[in-house]
Every structure is written in structure tokens, then in C-alpha cells.
Write an enzyme that holds these catalytic residues in place. Structure first.
Site: not given
Length: 279
Positions: A2-3, A58, A118, A267
Site C-alpha cells: 500500500p502507498e 505509507k 506478513r 522493480r
């Protein structure tokens, strides 16, 4: 991972539910997700009231009434799920997440906030510790002090590409893989454009694109399809509006060309070679 848009959206939803509410219960099923002994974590939280929820980059910060902070970083694969004791608007009971949960925080009326971590963590910190953790983060994208000139200065003298700089949290906080590509597309600049070669007039487009893309993404609930509650129909809404990210091989919505998927420093990278310039 998530950003900015995902975490800002979660912040708003959580603030509506937990701000001003006392913590009634805590369950930790994986001690390494926290930074203090489980007994200490439980003792410090139970009975404390969440004053408000803040986002920085974040991460989320839960401000407690004793001055301490809960710092939550979901990182890759993390989730937040809020289960209300009351049924949804459709009369359906709230559902528990179908993935493993490492920390559960209880609130009045048997409401539960499930946190799956996680690779992430939720740490109990003093104000001083929290400030130290966040000290290296760059400014927020919508910080009123981040003018165009200030924005350009954040990239000045740096090597590498636009995307490499954007995802570095010390430059601008909260932007990652998805929105770096989306911002570059909006600005008409390739995300792998070399910083030193980007033309002066292009920086204003990049600056304005950052604001436009992030504002739209927050309004649409971000791109991650992990609803906070059973009746949350907004979270993940931006996924259908991503114009290049995760769209390799598809048609460019601007020029009709083909979106390219490649890699940059391990990336994923997405762009349209027809309508995005290299500077």
C-alpha cells in the site's frame, strides 16, 4: 504494498470508527510483529483511548491518550480488516478476514480490528521514538510547504531515474511502484527517464501530475482490493482506473499504442513508449 492513497483511505475509514474509542482487548498471535513483550503490549494498550489516527508516508500512527503511539506499517502483503458487531447496511454480519492475522485490537460493542502482518509490524512507541522513526521521511506530497521549487530541489543532484527517486521515501513520502508509473504517465514522461536529462519545463508537469493522480486515487479508494469492512465498496476502486500500472501489453488510453512492461532495478515498470518522453 500500500502507498499514499491506500493508507490515506484506510486512515479516514479507521478514524471514523476508532477515534475517541477505548481499546478493550488485544490479541497477539505473532510476537515478532510487535516491538515489546506481549504482556507489555497488552498492558499498555488495554484501557487506552485512541485520540486520532494520523498517516505519515505509507504508515499509520494511532495517537493514544497517554501520549504514546502505535506505528503500523503493513508493508508487502499486509491487511487491515474492521469487523463491526453490528450488521452491514444490507443486514449481513461482518466477516473475519480469510487470511492469517497477527494482531487483533478490540473496541466497544465487540468491534474488532484485525491486522495481518506478513512482513510489516505494529510498534508501541513514545513520542520521541516515533519522531525518530519518521525523521528520515521526505515531505508529504500535499504539504503546503512543498512548492514547485521545493519539489524540484528534492530531486536536484540525484542520480538515476525518475521512478527510482520517486520510490525513495526520503525524497517524497508515500509514493511507490504503482503511483510512480501513474504519475509519470500523467506527466508524459517515461518513469525510467534520467533525472539529469529531464528538461526544466517537464518538472512542473510532474509536480502537477503527482497531485492530480494521488488526489484521484485517494477519492477512488486506492488500487488495493482489500476492503476495510464487509460493506466497504470504495476500497480498491482505483484499480480499474490505473492507466499503465499492471497493464503491460494493453492499449494506451491516451494514444492507442501498446503499454510496455519491463524492469528497473528489480522493480516492475510500465509506460507507453509512444506518448511518454524520455525527458
Amino acid at each position: 504494498m500500500p502507498e499514499y492513497p491506500e493508507m490515506e483511505h484506510y486512515r479516514r475509514l479507521l478514524a471514523e470508527r476508532v477515534a475517541g474509542q477505548p481499546i478493550t482487548n488485544v490479541i497477539v498471535t505473532r510476537p515478532k510483529s510487535i516491538n515489546v513483550p506481549v504482556e507489555t503490549f497488552e498492558r499498555e494498550l488495554i484501557g487506552r483511548t485512541v485520540w486520532f489516527v494520523e498517516r505519515r508516508g505509507k504508515m499509520l500512527l494511532f495517537h493514544l491518550d497517554n501520549g504514546k503511539r502505535l506505528l503500523l506499517h503493513l508493508m508487502l502483503g499486509g491487511l487491515i480488516r474492521y469487523e463491526s458487531h453490528a450488521p452491514t447496511a444490507e443486514g449481513l454480519p461482518q466477516e473475519r478476514p480469510d487470511r492469517s492475522v497477527q494482531v487483533t485490537i478490540g473496541f466497544p460493542d465487540a468491534d474488532l480490528c484485525f491486522i495481518g502482518l506478513r512482513l510489516g509490524y505494529i510498534h508501541l512507541l513514545t513520542v520521541k521514538e516515533a519522531l525518530a522513526r519518521l525523521a528520515d521521511l521526505g515531505p508529504e506530497p500535499f504539504d503546503s510547504r512543498l512548492t514547485l521549487e521545493g519539489f524540484k530541489a528534492r530531486f536536484k543532484g540525484k542520480r538515476g531515474s525518475l521512478k527510482t527517486a520517486f520510490v525513495e521515501q526520503r525524497v517524497i513520502a508515500g509514493i511507490g511502484n504503482c503511483y510512480a508509473d501513474e504519475i509519470a504517465f500523467e506527466a508524459g514522461i517515461r518513469p525510467d527517464a534520467k533525472l539529469a536529462e529531464i528538461e526544466s519545463e517537464s518538472w512542473e508537469r510532474i509536480y502537477n501530475a503527482m497531485h492530480a493522480v494521488l488526489k484521484d486515487a485517494v477519492a477512488k479508494g486506492g488500487y488495493m482490493e482489500l476492503p476495510l469492512t464487509n460493506d466497504d465498496t470504495v476500497t480498491g476502486g482505483y484499480n480499474d482506473h490505473c492507466r499503465v500500472y499492471d497493464r503491460g501489453g494493453e492499449t494506451c488510453p491516451r494514444c492507442g499504442g501498446t503499454i510496455v512492461q519491463t524492469e528497473l532495478n528489480a522493480r516492475k515498470l510500465f509506460y507507453c513508449p509512444s506518448c511518454q518522453k524520455d525527458r
